[in-house]
Design an enzyme around this catalytic site. Structure first.
Site, PDB file in Angstrom:
ATOM      1  N   GLU A  37      16.948   7.478   5.305  1.00 51.88           N
ATOM      2  CA  GLU A  37      15.961   8.420   5.822  1.00 51.88           C
ATOM      3  C   GLU A  37      15.204   7.815   6.997  1.00 51.88           C
ATOM      4  O   GLU A  37      15.059   6.599   7.091  1.00 51.88           O
ATOM      5  CB  GLU A  37      14.961   8.789   4.721  1.00 51.88           C
ATOM      6  CG  GLU A  37      15.609   9.555   3.595  1.00 51.88           C
ATOM      7  CD  GLU A  37      14.652   9.882   2.450  1.00 51.88           C
ATOM      8  OE1 GLU A  37      14.835  10.938   1.842  1.00 51.88           O
ATOM      9  OE2 GLU A  37      13.746   9.087   2.168  1.00 51.88           O
ATOM     10  N   CYS A  97       9.681   6.128  12.370  1.00 50.11           N
ATOM     11  CA  CYS A  97       9.837   5.088  11.355  1.00 50.11           C
ATOM     12  C   CYS A  97      11.308   5.082  10.956  1.00 50.11           C
ATOM     13  O   CYS A  97      11.827   6.095  10.486  1.00 50.11           O
ATOM     14  CB  CYS A  97       8.943   5.435  10.172  1.00 50.11           C
ATOM     15  SG  CYS A  97       9.174   4.364   8.749  1.00 50.11           S
ATOM     16  N   CYS A 120      16.884  -1.336  -0.678  1.00 54.58           N
ATOM     17  CA  CYS A 120      16.180  -2.578  -0.371  1.00 54.58           C
ATOM     18  C   CYS A 120      16.300  -3.493  -1.583  1.00 54.58           C
ATOM     19  O   CYS A 120      16.251  -3.035  -2.719  1.00 54.58           O
ATOM     20  CB  CYS A 120      14.710  -2.289  -0.077  1.00 54.58           C
ATOM     21  SG  CYS A 120      13.751  -3.751   0.417  1.00 54.58           S
ATOM     22  N   CYS A 178       9.926  -4.434  -4.847  1.00 55.40           N
ATOM     23  CA  CYS A 178       8.483  -4.241  -5.042  1.00 55.40           C
ATOM     24  C   CYS A 178       8.296  -3.020  -5.949  1.00 55.40           C
ATOM     25  O   CYS A 178       8.786  -1.941  -5.650  1.00 55.40           O
ATOM     26  CB  CYS A 178       7.781  -4.031  -3.701  1.00 55.40           C
ATOM     27  SG  CYS A 178       8.065  -5.388  -2.535  1.00 55.40           S
ATOM     28  N   CYS A 230       7.081   0.585  -4.760  1.00 53.11           N
ATOM     29  CA  CYS A 230       7.760   1.197  -3.615  1.00 53.11           C
ATOM     30  C   CYS A 230       9.022   1.920  -4.099  1.00 53.11           C
ATOM     31  O   CYS A 230       9.825   1.343  -4.832  1.00 53.11           O
ATOM     32  CB  CYS A 230       8.125   0.113  -2.608  1.00 53.11           C
ATOM     33  SG  CYS A 230       9.123   0.712  -1.228  1.00 53.11           S
ATOM     34  N   GLY A 277      14.351  -0.701   3.556  1.00 55.14           N
ATOM     35  CA  GLY A 277      14.954  -1.999   3.848  1.00 55.14           C
ATOM     36  C   GLY A 277      13.970  -3.060   4.297  1.00 55.14           C
ATOM     37  O   GLY A 277      12.838  -2.781   4.668  1.00 55.14           O
ATOM     38  N   GLU A 278      14.450  -4.291   4.237  1.00 57.49           N
ATOM     39  CA  GLU A 278      13.699  -5.447   4.728  1.00 57.49           C
ATOM     40  C   GLU A 278      14.435  -5.920   5.983  1.00 57.49           C
ATOM     41  O   GLU A 278      15.481  -6.573   5.909  1.00 57.49           O
ATOM     42  CB  GLU A 278      13.649  -6.538   3.644  1.00 57.49           C
ATOM     43  CG  GLU A 278      13.149  -7.879   4.088  1.00 57.49           C
ATOM     44  CD  GLU A 278      11.756  -7.873   4.729  1.00 57.49           C
ATOM     45  OE1 GLU A 278      10.859  -7.156   4.255  1.00 57.49           O
ATOM     46  OE2 GLU A 278      11.572  -8.596   5.722  1.00 57.49           O
ATOM     47  N   SER A 311       8.088  -4.837  10.237  1.00 55.21           N
ATOM     48  CA  SER A 311       7.300  -5.032   9.019  1.00 55.21           C
ATOM     49  C   SER A 311       8.116  -5.855   8.028  1.00 55.21           C
ATOM     50  O   SER A 311       9.316  -5.645   7.867  1.00 55.21           O
ATOM     51  CB  SER A 311       6.969  -3.657   8.424  1.00 55.21           C
ATOM     52  OG  SER A 311       6.123  -3.785   7.306  1.00 55.21           O
ATOM     53  N   SER A 363       3.398  -7.246   4.883  1.00 55.88           N
ATOM     54  CA  SER A 363       3.027  -6.479   3.691  1.00 55.88           C
ATOM     55  C   SER A 363       2.487  -7.440   2.651  1.00 55.88           C
ATOM     56  O   SER A 363       3.254  -8.070   1.933  1.00 55.88           O
ATOM     57  CB  SER A 363       4.257  -5.734   3.157  1.00 55.88           C
ATOM     58  OG  SER A 363       4.713  -4.821   4.134  1.00 55.88           O
ATOM     59  N   LEU A 364       1.173  -7.551   2.604  1.00 52.65           N
ATOM     60  CA  LEU A 364       0.571  -8.579   1.746  1.00 52.65           C
ATOM     61  C   LEU A 364       0.247  -8.027   0.357  1.00 52.65           C
ATOM     62  O   LEU A 364       0.733  -8.520  -0.639  1.00 52.65           O
ATOM     63  CB  LEU A 364      -0.678  -9.153   2.428  1.00 52.65           C
ATOM     64  CG  LEU A 364      -1.155 -10.472   1.837  1.00 52.65           C
ATOM     65  CD1 LEU A 364      -0.187 -11.606   2.153  1.00 52.65           C
ATOM     66  CD2 LEU A 364      -2.557 -10.830   2.324  1.00 52.65           C
ATOM     67  N   HIS A 365      -0.601  -7.029   0.311  1.00 50.73           N
ATOM     68  CA  HIS A 365      -0.935  -6.282  -0.918  1.00 50.73           C
ATOM     69  C   HIS A 365      -1.746  -7.045  -1.963  1.00 50.73           C
ATOM     70  O   HIS A 365      -2.216  -6.444  -2.923  1.00 50.73           O
ATOM     71  CB  HIS A 365       0.322  -5.686  -1.576  1.00 50.73           C
ATOM     72  CG  HIS A 365       1.137  -4.854  -0.650  1.00 50.73           C
ATOM     73  ND1 HIS A 365       0.613  -3.814   0.093  1.00 50.73           N
ATOM     74  CD2 HIS A 365       2.452  -4.906  -0.293  1.00 50.73           C
ATOM     75  CE1 HIS A 365       1.559  -3.264   0.830  1.00 50.73           C
ATOM     76  NE2 HIS A 365       2.679  -3.910   0.632  1.00 50.73           N
ATOM     77  N   ASN A 418       0.747   5.579  -1.922  1.00 51.01           N
ATOM     78  CA  ASN A 418       1.430   6.877  -1.982  1.00 51.01           C
ATOM     79  C   ASN A 418       2.168   6.974  -3.309  1.00 51.01           C
ATOM     80  O   ASN A 418       2.757   5.990  -3.763  1.00 51.01           O
ATOM     81  CB  ASN A 418       2.428   7.002  -0.827  1.00 51.01           C
ATOM     82  CG  ASN A 418       1.723   7.105   0.504  1.00 51.01           C
ATOM     83  OD1 ASN A 418       0.850   7.951   0.693  1.00 51.01           O
ATOM     84  ND2 ASN A 418       2.074   6.231   1.434  1.00 51.01           N
ATOM     85  N   CYS A 446       4.742   5.858   3.671  1.00 59.54           N
ATOM     86  CA  CYS A 446       5.103   4.478   3.346  1.00 59.54           C
ATOM     87  C   CYS A 446       5.469   4.350   1.879  1.00 59.54           C
ATOM     88  O   CYS A 446       4.734   4.787   1.004  1.00 59.54           O
ATOM     89  CB  CYS A 446       3.922   3.556   3.599  1.00 59.54           C
ATOM     90  SG  CYS A 446       3.524   3.389   5.315  1.00 59.54           S
TER      91      CYS A 446
END
Ligand code: SAH
Length: 381
Positions: free
Chosen positions: A118, A131, A138, A142, A145, A193-194, A227, A250-252, A329, A372
């Site tokens: 997508e 985006c 991925c 996480c 996600c 993806g990463e 990212s 992407s720390l979180h 989200n 996201c």
């Protein structure tokens, strides 16, 4: 406050996301995979003058077309030869979903091997942002996600990424998005993806994005954001490319205990190591790094965590970083929710109190699962 436990693989995972491993086939060679010199060489191999490569590049990178019917400056027989040797159909739109009166468009693409990805196009009053995905699924797992729940299927090729860009540029140029014809300003590698795991392909993609037209799309590197979950070697490599790309980390969570739960790769590259690499990225490029922080209710949104984050960022200097908190989200099956508004405000105020520029990221597209962390291309068959 009690921590809510949920692990990937819990029975909370909806059936739609429990997909069988997919067939994976290497994508065929495409014009957009090649450097300008390689394009000219292939055109010559096909028995044509090398200047035809430049004509093809103009069609592709300036007019956003890969349809031989549009190549009126190229003789008919050559058109067919070029089309079949260099322009296989890599992406086919399967479904589009719109929000915000048509200014947010999520497209589900079918790939040549039946996989799905997508991309999301977002038009704002003064800019348009795309985006894109860099992998099918991925492998970073996480748990908050949606893509992380899919698991990893395969890397995208350079041209599969560039095709997402070309089609968005074409759509904007044709005036398909309300507001009249316009151009793409920003590109973010924040889809599935990463990207840093697919390093070679994303770098070739970026080189084609920033090359002047007609050799590439002529975008500004400043308007391209990569990212990452914080793969330290990848961040170091990117820093050495000599391009003023924007890096998003992407720390979180500011502490290893919680971050290892939210971003499992943290057990390999810790918070401090990731932040050091991010600071190194700023030193090498002069580009302010973005820290992404999904605010998850009662999970990572505590005032003390905002303070700890502020402290860790300031320990590495001033003016090198800003924070983008984003209300979580919703994803299918997840019991986590976004932080309450007052908690979110407190988190932001604390960071600002530490002198850290902080802006809440919008959740555009969340109503079409296009925001996201919500990209999880499902089969439409
Ligand atoms: N793998 C890269 C690229 C994905 S970018 C990375 O992790 O940075 C997608 C961004 O959305 C990441 O910052 C990711 O952590 C964040 N995200 C994932 N799930 C989310 C969710 N449910 N709500 C808000 N943001 C989310």
């Amino acid at each position: 406050m009690a921590k809510i436990e949920v692990r990937p693989g819990d029975e909370t995972k909806p059936v739609a996301l429990q997909m069988a491993p997919r067939r994976v086939v290497k994508p065929p060679r495409h014009f957009a995979d090649l450097t300008p010199a390689e394009r000219a060489a292939v055109v010559e191999e096909l028995g044509h003058k090398p200047f035809r490569a430049k004509q093809l590049a103009t069609h592709y990178f300036e007019h956003f077309t890969a349809d031989p019917a549009d190549w009126t400056d190229i003789p008919g027989a050559a058109r067919e030869a070029f089309a079949s040797a260099l322009f296989p159909t890599l992406l086919t739109p399967r479904k589009t979903l719109q929000a915000d009166k048509g200014t947010t468009v999520k497209t589900l693409w079918g790939l040549h091997d039946g996989n799905r990805i997508e991309s999301v196009l977002m038009r704002y009053p003064r800019r348009a942002t795309l985006c894109i995905s860099s992998q099918v699924g991925c492998g970073m797992a996480c748990p908050f996600c949606a893509t992380g729940q899919l698991g990893f299927t395969r890397n995208l090729s350079t041209s599969e990424m560039l095709e997402q860009v070309r089609m968005a540029m074409r759509s904007l140029a044709l005036g398909e998005i309300p507001g009249g014809p316009t151009r793409l300003n920003n590109l973010v590698f924040m889809g599935e993806g990463e990207g840093l795991i697919n390093y070679k392909a994303i770098m070739a993609c970026i080189r084609a994005l920033v090359a002047d037209q007609p050799e590439g799309f002529g975008m500004s590197a400043r308007n391209i954001t990569v990212s990452t979950v914080g793969l330290v070697p990848g961040i170091k490599k990117l820093a050495a490319e000599g391009l003023p790309l924007t890096l998003a980390l992407s720390l979180h969570a500011p502490d290893d205990d919680l971050r290892s739960e939210l971003v499992p790769i943290n057990t390999r590259f810790s918070v401090d190591e990731a932040l050091d690499a991010a600071r190194g990225y700023f030193d090498a490029t002069g580009r302010r790094v973005s820290i992404e922080y999904a605010l998850i209710k009662d999970m990572n949104d505590h005032a003390w965590r905002a303070d700890l984050l502020g402290k860790k960022l300031n320990a590495r200097g001033r003016g090198w970083v800003h924070v983008n908190p984003i209300p979580l989200n919703p994803t299918p099956g997840s019991i986590w929710t976004a932080s309450d508004r007052d908690v979110e405000n407190e988190f932001v105020d604390r960071l600002r109190g530490h002198g850290i520029p902080t802006t809440i990221r919008d959740t555009r597209g969340s109503d079409i699962d296009g925001a996201c962390g919500q990209l999880a291309a499902e089969d439409d068959e």
